[in-house]
Design a protein around this motif. Structure first.
Motif, PDB file in Angstrom:
ATOM      1  N   UNK A 127       4.748  -4.353 -23.381  1.00 45.17           N
ATOM      2  CA  UNK A 127       5.592  -4.722 -21.952  1.00 45.17           C
ATOM      3  C   UNK A 127       6.134  -3.544 -21.327  1.00 45.17           C
ATOM      4  N   UNK A 128       6.317  -2.587 -21.914  1.00 43.52           N
ATOM      5  CA  UNK A 128       6.845  -1.376 -21.334  1.00 43.52           C
ATOM      6  C   UNK A 128       5.629  -1.012 -20.089  1.00 43.52           C
ATOM      7  N   UNK A 129       4.286  -1.139 -20.499  1.00 41.81           N
ATOM      8  CA  UNK A 129       3.513  -0.656 -19.391  1.00 41.81           C
ATOM      9  C   UNK A 129       3.549  -1.483 -18.047  1.00 41.81           C
ATOM     10  N   UNK A 130       4.285  -2.480 -18.281  1.00 37.80           N
ATOM     11  CA  UNK A 130       4.265  -3.274 -16.732  1.00 37.80           C
ATOM     12  C   UNK A 130       5.384  -2.607 -15.844  1.00 37.80           C
ATOM     13  N   UNK A 131       6.173  -1.592 -16.451  1.00 34.59           N
ATOM     14  CA  UNK A 131       6.888  -0.889 -15.449  1.00 34.59           C
ATOM     15  C   UNK A 131       5.882   0.122 -14.537  1.00 34.59           C
ATOM     16  N   UNK A 132       4.813   0.173 -14.736  1.00 33.04           N
ATOM     17  CA  UNK A 132       3.935   0.949 -13.899  1.00 33.04           C
ATOM     18  C   UNK A 132       3.110   0.023 -12.975  1.00 33.04           C
ATOM     19  N   UNK A 133       3.499  -1.177 -12.707  1.00 33.61           N
ATOM     20  CA  UNK A 133       2.891  -1.936 -11.579  1.00 33.61           C
ATOM     21  C   UNK A 133       3.066  -1.252 -10.263  1.00 33.61           C
ATOM     22  N   UNK A 134       4.025  -0.501 -10.080  1.00 34.60           N
ATOM     23  CA  UNK A 134       4.035  -0.035  -8.710  1.00 34.60           C
ATOM     24  C   UNK A 134       2.944   0.905  -8.422  1.00 34.60           C
ATOM     25  N   UNK A 135       2.384   1.713  -9.641  1.00 33.47           N
ATOM     26  CA  UNK A 135       1.026   2.577  -9.416  1.00 33.47           C
ATOM     27  C   UNK A 135       0.009   1.718  -9.142  1.00 33.47           C
ATOM     28  N   UNK A 136      -0.172   0.440  -9.782  1.00 34.75           N
ATOM     29  CA  UNK A 136      -1.217  -0.404  -9.426  1.00 34.75           C
ATOM     30  C   UNK A 136      -1.234  -0.726  -7.725  1.00 34.75           C
ATOM     31  N   UNK A 137       0.057  -0.860  -7.207  1.00 35.60           N
ATOM     32  CA  UNK A 137       0.165  -1.240  -5.934  1.00 35.60           C
ATOM     33  C   UNK A 137      -0.252  -0.071  -4.956  1.00 35.60           C
ATOM     34  N   UNK A 138       0.136   1.016  -5.414  1.00 33.37           N
ATOM     35  CA  UNK A 138      -0.081   2.617  -4.847  1.00 33.37           C
ATOM     36  C   UNK A 138      -1.619   2.617  -4.834  1.00 33.37           C
ATOM     37  N   UNK A 139      -2.214   2.436  -5.734  1.00 39.68           N
ATOM     38  CA  UNK A 139      -3.599   2.829  -5.670  1.00 39.68           C
ATOM     39  C   UNK A 139      -4.451   2.024  -4.861  1.00 39.68           C
ATOM     40  N   UNK A 140      -4.033   0.629  -4.613  1.00 41.34           N
ATOM     41  CA  UNK A 140      -4.586  -0.241  -3.768  1.00 41.34           C
ATOM     42  C   UNK A 140      -4.336   0.231  -2.423  1.00 41.34           C
ATOM     43  N   UNK A 162      -3.641   3.321  -1.334  1.00 39.69           N
ATOM     44  CA  UNK A 162      -4.249   4.435  -1.164  1.00 39.69           C
ATOM     45  C   UNK A 162      -5.630   4.526  -1.108  1.00 39.69           C
ATOM     46  N   UNK A 163      -6.363   3.631  -1.568  1.00 38.17           N
ATOM     47  CA  UNK A 163      -7.658   3.378  -1.593  1.00 38.17           C
ATOM     48  C   UNK A 163      -8.334   4.033  -2.822  1.00 38.17           C
ATOM     49  N   UNK A 164      -7.687   4.954  -3.657  1.00 37.74           N
ATOM     50  CA  UNK A 164      -8.474   5.712  -4.617  1.00 37.74           C
ATOM     51  C   UNK A 164      -7.282   6.291  -5.548  1.00 37.74           C
ATOM     52  N   UNK A 165      -7.756   6.756  -6.913  1.00 39.43           N
ATOM     53  CA  UNK A 165      -6.616   7.241  -7.683  1.00 39.43           C
ATOM     54  C   UNK A 165      -6.106   8.477  -7.147  1.00 39.43           C
ATOM     55  N   UNK A 166      -6.923   9.559  -6.519  1.00 33.13           N
ATOM     56  CA  UNK A 166      -6.350  10.851  -6.527  1.00 33.13           C
ATOM     57  C   UNK A 166      -5.541  10.607  -5.269  1.00 33.13           C
ATOM     58  N   UNK A 170      -2.204   9.339  -6.484  1.00 33.74           N
ATOM     59  CA  UNK A 170      -1.405  10.601  -7.351  1.00 33.74           C
ATOM     60  C   UNK A 170      -0.678  11.336  -6.292  1.00 33.74           C
ATOM     61  N   UNK A 171      -1.319  11.652  -5.525  1.00 31.65           N
ATOM     62  CA  UNK A 171      -0.564  12.539  -4.165  1.00 31.65           C
ATOM     63  C   UNK A 171       0.711  11.677  -3.774  1.00 31.65           C
ATOM     64  N   UNK A 172       0.489  10.503  -3.396  1.00 33.13           N
ATOM     65  CA  UNK A 172       1.626   9.638  -2.728  1.00 33.13           C
ATOM     66  C   UNK A 172       2.622   9.672  -3.793  1.00 33.13           C
ATOM     67  N   UNK A 223     -13.013   0.712  -4.967  1.00 25.54           N
ATOM     68  CA  UNK A 223     -11.717   0.530  -5.758  1.00 25.54           C
ATOM     69  C   UNK A 223     -11.605  -1.017  -5.516  1.00 25.54           C
ATOM     70  N   UNK A 224     -11.991  -1.614  -6.384  1.00 20.65           N
ATOM     71  CA  UNK A 224     -11.767  -3.372  -6.399  1.00 20.65           C
ATOM     72  C   UNK A 224     -11.049  -3.763  -7.429  1.00 20.65           C
ATOM     73  N   UNK A 225      -9.871  -4.478  -7.357  1.00 23.68           N
ATOM     74  CA  UNK A 225      -9.385  -5.410  -8.219  1.00 23.68           C
ATOM     75  C   UNK A 225     -10.109  -6.507  -8.749  1.00 23.68           C
ATOM     76  N   UNK A 226      -9.949  -6.560 -10.150  1.00 26.60           N
ATOM     77  CA  UNK A 226     -10.315  -7.877 -10.788  1.00 26.60           C
ATOM     78  C   UNK A 226      -9.679  -9.063 -10.528  1.00 26.60           C
ATOM     79  N   UNK A 227     -10.173 -10.262 -10.714  1.00 28.94           N
ATOM     80  CA  UNK A 227      -9.489 -11.476 -10.432  1.00 28.94           C
ATOM     81  C   UNK A 227      -8.042 -11.158 -11.163  1.00 28.94           C
ATOM     82  N   UNK A 228      -8.082 -10.829 -12.268  1.00 30.97           N
ATOM     83  CA  UNK A 228      -6.690 -10.451 -13.078  1.00 30.97           C
ATOM     84  C   UNK A 228      -5.798  -9.514 -12.463  1.00 30.97           C
TER      85      UNK A 228
END
Length: 310
Positions: free
Chosen positions: A5-18, A20-24, A27-29, A60-65
């Protein structure tokens, strides 16, 4: 190792990737390296049990999940932002419940009527006035009004007024038994006294400093101030009462202060304090009530009937 459950604290990272359009760029943001971004995504997927990004395309596409998870995160973030703003609003908006505690006689004759009028002017405020028993040192009220010579040292307090005490009687009683002009005249009268202050015997003249001593004939003592006030109003005897009961008494059965040229010795000074949260934590509604009570207390003064004991 972090729990799933601690991993879900990184959900803001998921939003940032979407966004920004890519991981790089994400990461800068976020001010981290790309490896950290990849690790966070893997932790989210491990906790969720399914991929959140499709790795079968170059885009960079999200899965349905992933889309469901991101949507839930955004709704939760909006709800939290709204909650934070509402919580901050309690500090600036004069609205909501404010609880005040004080002694029953103070509540009945002074604080209650005044706070009712105040709440009528501010309909978004709800006042809860509760009784504070003499033996209780602390309670959970927003504002605790306490008469004491020593306020609690670990609390935020506001000094409201000096509480003076005076011997007084009803006009009916004085008509029947006469108005005492000198302490010696009190020997012919009956007294109704607070339980803690029945051995008052030495008077000092305010101008000359002359002393007179006597042993009052106490017919009744009580630790219920309202009982003493009621009996004195009904002409049962001379009572020792706090100044606020005389300052705010109604025209019905008014009481008269006795021996204005004399003061009783041996009583420590007492003050009405408002005990409350630290000033920086006070809600706007609590501060408004506290300011109202401060203005009210300005009318509680009067000529001291006791000389302070050093």
């Amino acid at each position: 190792m972090d729990s799933p459950n601690d991993a879900f604290r990184y959900l803001s990272t998921l939003a940032a990737i979407v966004e920004a359009g890519n991981f790089s760029r994400a990461a800068d943001d976020l001010g981290v390296n790309r490896a950290a971004i990849s690790k966070r995504v893997l932790q989210i997927e491990a906790a969720l049990g399914t991929p959140v990004f499709s790795r079968s395309t170059r885009k960079m596409e999200l899965t349905p999940a992933g889309r469901v998870l991101l949507d839930c995160y955004r709704r939760a973030s909006e709800a939290l932002d709204t909650g934070i703003e509402e919580a901050r609003g309690t500090m600036t908006i004069v609205a909501g419940k404010v609880s005040v505690s004080c002694a029953p006689s103070l509540a009945t004759h002074v604080v209650g009527p005044s706070l009712h009028a105040f709440a009528t002017q501010f309909p978004k405020i709800r006042i809860y006035l509760q009784s504070l028993a003499d033996e209780i040192e602390r309670d959970d009220a927003d504002i605790q009004l306490r008469i004491t010579h020593r306020p609690p040292p670990d609390s935020a307090v506001r000094k409201l007024a000096r509480v003076n005490w005076t011997l007084c009687a009803s006009e009916e009683y004085l008509h029947r038994f006469g108005v005492p002009e000198h302490p010696d005249d009190l020997r012919q009268h009956k007294f109704i006294m607070p339980q803690s202050y029945q051995r008052l015997s030495t008077f000092e003249h305010r101008d000359s400093g002359a002393l007179e001593s006597l042993a009052p004939q106490v017919s009744l003592t009580s630790n219920i101030q309202e009982t003493i006030f009621g009996l004195v109003q009904r002409g049962a005897g001379i009572g020792l009462l706090p100044s606020y009961l005389l300052a705010f008494q109604s025209s019905h059965r008014p009481l008269r202060s006795l021996l204005p040229a004399w003061q009783l010795l041996g009583r420590p000074p007492e003050t009405l304090y408002a005990i409350h949260a630290p000033a920086k934590l006070l809600r706007a509604s609590t501060r408004a009530v506290l300011d109202h009570l401060t203005a009210l207390a300005a009318n509680l003064g009067g000529q001291a009937s006791f000389k302070d004991q050093a």
